[in-house]
Design an enzyme around this catalytic site. Structure first.
Site, PDB file in Angstrom:
ATOM      1  CD1 TRP A  19      -2.420   1.744   0.241  1.00 57.91           C
ATOM      2  CD2 TRP A  19      -2.862   1.238   2.371  1.00 57.91           C
ATOM      3  NE1 TRP A  19      -3.497   2.493   0.643  1.00 57.91           N
ATOM      4  CE2 TRP A  19      -3.789   2.212   1.939  1.00 57.91           C
ATOM      5  CE3 TRP A  19      -2.946   0.756   3.690  1.00 57.91           C
ATOM      6  CZ2 TRP A  19      -4.788   2.715   2.780  1.00 57.91           C
ATOM      7  CZ3 TRP A  19      -3.927   1.256   4.527  1.00 57.91           C
ATOM      8  CH2 TRP A  19      -4.839   2.226   4.070  1.00 57.91           C
ATOM      9  CG  ASP A  48      -1.772  -7.816   0.353  1.00 62.65           C
ATOM     10  OD1 ASP A  48      -2.666  -8.688   0.334  1.00 62.65           O
ATOM     11  OD2 ASP A  48      -2.014  -6.610   0.579  1.00 62.65           O
ATOM     12  CE1 TYR A  53      -4.443  -1.293  -0.469  1.00 59.03           C
ATOM     13  CE2 TYR A  53      -2.688  -2.832  -0.995  1.00 59.03           C
ATOM     14  CZ  TYR A  53      -3.771  -2.463  -0.217  1.00 59.03           C
ATOM     15  OH  TYR A  53      -4.163  -3.264   0.825  1.00 59.03           O
ATOM     16  CD  GLN A 161      -8.903 -22.554  -0.854  1.00 60.49           C
ATOM     17  OE1 GLN A 161      -7.975 -23.003  -0.206  1.00 60.49           O
ATOM     18  NE2 GLN A 161     -10.045 -23.190  -0.993  1.00 60.49           N
TER      19      GLN A 161
HETATM   20  N1  LIG Z   1      -6.891  -5.795   3.308  1.00 61.71           N
HETATM   21  C1  LIG Z   1      -6.901  -4.581   3.789  1.00 61.71           C
HETATM   22  O1  LIG Z   1      -7.950  -3.953   3.960  1.00 61.71           O
HETATM   23  C2  LIG Z   1      -5.593  -3.933   4.150  1.00 61.71           C
HETATM   24  C3  LIG Z   1      -5.567  -2.779   4.946  1.00 61.71           C
HETATM   25  C4  LIG Z   1      -4.319  -2.230   5.268  1.00 61.71           C
HETATM   26  C5  LIG Z   1      -3.153  -2.807   4.788  1.00 61.71           C
HETATM   27  N2  LIG Z   1      -3.214  -3.905   3.989  1.00 61.71           N
HETATM   28  C6  LIG Z   1      -1.993  -4.541   3.449  1.00 61.71           C
HETATM   29  O2  LIG Z   1      -1.086  -4.741   4.539  1.00 61.71           O
HETATM   30  C7  LIG Z   1       0.158  -4.119   4.243  1.00 61.71           C
HETATM   31  C8  LIG Z   1       0.852  -3.650   5.511  1.00 61.71           C
HETATM   32  O3  LIG Z   1       0.090  -2.715   6.207  1.00 61.71           O
HETATM   33  P1  LIG Z   1       0.369  -1.152   6.157  1.00 61.71           P
HETATM   34  O4  LIG Z   1       1.077  -0.783   4.917  1.00 61.71           O
HETATM   35  O5  LIG Z   1      -0.949  -0.514   6.442  1.00 61.71           O
HETATM   36  O6  LIG Z   1       1.295  -0.859   7.391  1.00 61.71           O
HETATM   37  P2  LIG Z   1       2.398  -1.630   8.289  1.00 61.71           P
HETATM   38  O7  LIG Z   1       3.066  -2.681   7.514  1.00 61.71           O
HETATM   39  O8  LIG Z   1       1.728  -1.942   9.574  1.00 61.71           O
HETATM   40  O9  LIG Z   1       3.395  -0.421   8.588  1.00 61.71           O
HETATM   41  C9  LIG Z   1       4.073   0.261   7.589  1.00 61.71           C
HETATM   42  C10 LIG Z   1       4.861   1.378   8.260  1.00 61.71           C
HETATM   43  O10 LIG Z   1       5.842   0.810   9.129  1.00 61.71           O
HETATM   44  C11 LIG Z   1       7.153   1.240   8.712  1.00 61.71           C
HETATM   45  N3  LIG Z   1       8.068   0.112   8.887  1.00 61.71           N
HETATM   46  C12 LIG Z   1       8.047  -1.103   8.279  1.00 61.71           C
HETATM   47  N4  LIG Z   1       9.012  -1.912   8.745  1.00 61.71           N
HETATM   48  C13 LIG Z   1       9.684  -1.189   9.663  1.00 61.71           C
HETATM   49  C14 LIG Z   1      10.812  -1.459  10.496  1.00 61.71           C
HETATM   50  N5  LIG Z   1      11.416  -2.643  10.502  1.00 61.71           N
HETATM   51  N6  LIG Z   1      11.265  -0.461  11.312  1.00 61.71           N
HETATM   52  C15 LIG Z   1      10.667   0.762  11.336  1.00 61.71           C
HETATM   53  N7  LIG Z   1       9.585   1.074  10.576  1.00 61.71           N
HETATM   54  C16 LIG Z   1       9.096   0.104   9.754  1.00 61.71           C
HETATM   55  C17 LIG Z   1       6.997   1.666   7.267  1.00 61.71           C
HETATM   56  O11 LIG Z   1       7.917   2.696   6.957  1.00 61.71           O
HETATM   57  P3  LIG Z   1       9.103   2.450   5.884  1.00 61.71           P
HETATM   58  O12 LIG Z   1       8.449   2.228   4.570  1.00 61.71           O
HETATM   59  O13 LIG Z   1       9.884   3.710   5.978  1.00 61.71           O
HETATM   60  O14 LIG Z   1       9.848   1.255   6.378  1.00 61.71           O
HETATM   61  C18 LIG Z   1       5.576   2.242   7.245  1.00 61.71           C
HETATM   62  O15 LIG Z   1       5.529   3.575   7.692  1.00 61.71           O
HETATM   63  C19 LIG Z   1      -0.253  -2.982   3.288  1.00 61.71           C
HETATM   64  O16 LIG Z   1       0.867  -2.427   2.630  1.00 61.71           O
HETATM   65  C20 LIG Z   1      -1.239  -3.697   2.412  1.00 61.71           C
HETATM   66  O17 LIG Z   1      -0.573  -4.515   1.480  1.00 61.71           O
HETATM   67  C21 LIG Z   1      -4.414  -4.508   3.690  1.00 61.71           C
END
Ligand SMILES: NC(=O)c1ccc[n+]([C@@H]2O[C@H](COP(=O)([O-])OP(=O)(O)OC[C@H]3O[C@@H](n4cnc5c(N)ncnc54)[C@H](OP(=O)(O)O)[C@@H]3O)[C@@H](O)[C@H]2O)c1
Length: 281
Positions: A19, A48, A53, A161
């Site tokens: 995302w 994913d 997105y 699934q």
């Molecule tokens: N199905 C749904 O409705 C739904 C909803 C939300 C999300 N998603 C999926 O889930 C994925 C993950 O969730 P998300 O993108 O919402 O957020 P997340 O993975 O919970 O967090 C991402 C944040 O954490 C930081 N980060 C990642 N690894 C890190 C580390 N090791 N140390 C410090 N900071 C770190 C990233 O910054 P940096 O990039 O600077 O590392 C970014 O700001 C999405 O990208 C999407 O594919 C699905």
């Protein structure tokens, strides 16, 4: 890297969330592509994404990043909007996603969240594109227990699934009935936003968590990710566009918790003891 069975295949225990990628300038996009390639080269073999997105920009960037990689060696999950959940629009959305991703098929295609289209119609559309070989499997996202049970009642509904819901240390609602239900029905679980989403805006951690991480000599991010995947029943999909963060996330897949540590974390963020409204981002 710890492996699990996911979507009937051997898979890394973490996938790549995407995302908000592909939305910046050339250099940012270049870095984001390098991260995806780095992940694929280091055994992270699930990506994913969703048509939502960046209005297709995430899929388009992934399409460029995966060029030259053996498509059989990794899985791509994408998702369609609830207002595209009829057979005709599912086919249209899917074809657009495949074009952007520059691939012939998706490993799984999920309804992003529930909308107004009857589930039976959506399932019919998904079964049709599955028969055509455009997707290997299908699933849903942001479904609660009642939604999953309703889905199981429609024709072919039991072919679902995957269900993808929010799951992290501070949002444990799925542990009460979703995880047990999915295990019983052999449905794979994807946990999103292990770090509370972009800039961790949905996570406000208690200080005690930091103490547990410090005692284990790991970062708080490593604790959060290792905790989510601790039972080998969750595919977690952290998003990062930073190589050092990616490496830290890889390291987290090797971390185990003692019984005492898990009990301590349960005290800080207790397990759900009743059905609750699931958190959603
Ligand atoms: N199905 C749904 O409705 C739904 C909803 C939300 C999300 N998603 C999926 O889930 C994925 C993950 O969730 P998300 O993108 O919402 O957020 P997340 O993975 O919970 O967090 C991402 C944040 O954490 C930081 N980060 C990642 N690894 C890190 C580390 N090791 N140390 C410090 N900071 C770190 C990233 O910054 P940096 O990039 O600077 O590392 C970014 O700001 C999405 O990208 C999407 O594919 C699905």
């Amino acid at each position: 890297m710890k492996e699990i069975t996911f979507n009937h295949r051997k898979s890394s225990v973490i996938g790549m969330g995407t995302w908000r990628i592909g939305e910046g300038d050339l250099l940012k996009s270049q870095r984001e592509m390098e991260i995806i390639r780095y992940g694929l080269n280091h055994g992270v073999n699930v990506i994913d994404t969703a048509e939502m997105y960046g209005d297709g920009k995430s899929e388009a960037l992934i399409g460029k990043a995966i060029k030259g990689f053996d498509r059989d060696k990794f899985q791509i999950i994408s998702k369609f909007y609830p207002n595209h959940a009829t057979p005709k629009l599912i086919k249209q959305s899917l074809e657009n996603s495949l074009k952007r991703l520059q691939t012939d098929y998706l490993d799984s295609y999920l309804l992003h969240w529930r909308g107004n289209t009857p589930l039976a119609e959506t399932v019919q559309g998904l079964e049709e594109v599955k028969k055509e070989g455009l997707i290997k499997s299908w699933g849903v996202s942001n479904f609660n227990l009642a939604d999953l049970k309703e889905l199981a009642e429609v024709p072919d509904g039991q072919n679902c699934q995957i269900n993808e819901d929010l799951y992290n240390l501070t949002s444990r609602g799925v542990e009460y009935s979703i995880l047990p239900y999915q295990k019983e029905h052999q449905m794979y679980f994807v946990g999103y936003s292990p770090f509370g989403s972009d800039k961790n805006e949905f996570l406000s951690l208690k200080d005690d968590v930091g103490q547990v991480a410090a005692q284990k000599h790991i970062s708080i991010f490593e604790l959060l990710l290792a905790w989510v995947i601790r039972n080998n029943n969750v595919l977690s999909i952290p998003k990062t566009s930073d190589i050092a963060h990616f490496q830290s996330n890889l390291h987290a897949t090797e971390i185990e918790f003692s019984k005492d540590e898990l009990e301590l974390l349960d005290k800080i963020y207790p397990k759900p003891t009743k059905e609750t409204t699931l958190d959603i981002i």
